[in-house]
Design an enzyme around this catalytic site. Structure first.
Site, PDB file in Angstrom:
ATOM      1  N   CYS A 166     -37.124 -81.613  61.600  1.00 45.12           N
ATOM      2  CA  CYS A 166     -36.865 -82.637  60.578  1.00 45.12           C
ATOM      3  C   CYS A 166     -36.127 -82.033  59.376  1.00 45.12           C
ATOM      4  O   CYS A 166     -36.705 -81.262  58.614  1.00 45.12           O
ATOM      5  CB  CYS A 166     -38.201 -83.245  60.159  1.00 45.12           C
ATOM      6  SG  CYS A 166     -38.155 -84.248  58.671  1.00 45.12           S
ATOM      7  N   CYS A 214     -37.653 -82.789  55.953  1.00 48.43           N
ATOM      8  CA  CYS A 214     -38.893 -82.018  55.787  1.00 48.43           C
ATOM      9  C   CYS A 214     -38.564 -80.614  55.275  1.00 48.43           C
ATOM     10  O   CYS A 214     -39.240 -80.099  54.386  1.00 48.43           O
ATOM     11  CB  CYS A 214     -39.649 -81.904  57.109  1.00 48.43           C
ATOM     12  SG  CYS A 214     -40.175 -83.468  57.801  1.00 48.43           S
TER      13      CYS A 214
END
Length: 105
Positions: free
Chosen positions: A30, A33
């Site tokens: 991600c 993230c």
């Protein structure tokens, strides 16, 4: 530094914590993230002793992510007294995260 936890540790580290806990639901693939990582680490140091900050990899810990209906990441859930009190989805500024943590610290 934010502590990495697993489904098995969630009850003890989050639900039974005597201070508020911010759970960072993330995954290694991600991008957003990864962008949030420096902010999460800074906050972890700044709020040490006031708010515990932990990271839960959703690929390795699907049970907890499913239990709290985490549909997109990053998702941050703030727990106080063992109960989720705030869910924050997506990238945030450090200031926005500080406001949420200050509300429960």
């Amino acid at each position: 530094m934010a502590q990495a936890i697993s489904d098995a540790e969630f009850q003890q580290e989050v639900l039974q914590s005597d201070i508020p806990v911010l759970v960072d639901f993330w995954a290694s693939w991600c991008g957003p993230c990864k962008s949030m990582l420096p902010i999460v680490e800074e906050l972890s140091g700044e709020y040490e002793g006031k708010v515990k900050i932990v990271k839960l990899n959703i690929d390795e810990n699907i049970e907890t992510a499913g239990q709290y209906s985490v549909m997109s990441i990053p998702t941050f859930i703030l727990f106080k007294g063992g109960e989720p009190v705030k869910t924050i989805v997506g990238m945030q500024t450090k200031e926005a995260m500080q406001q949420e943590l200050d509300a429960v610290a």
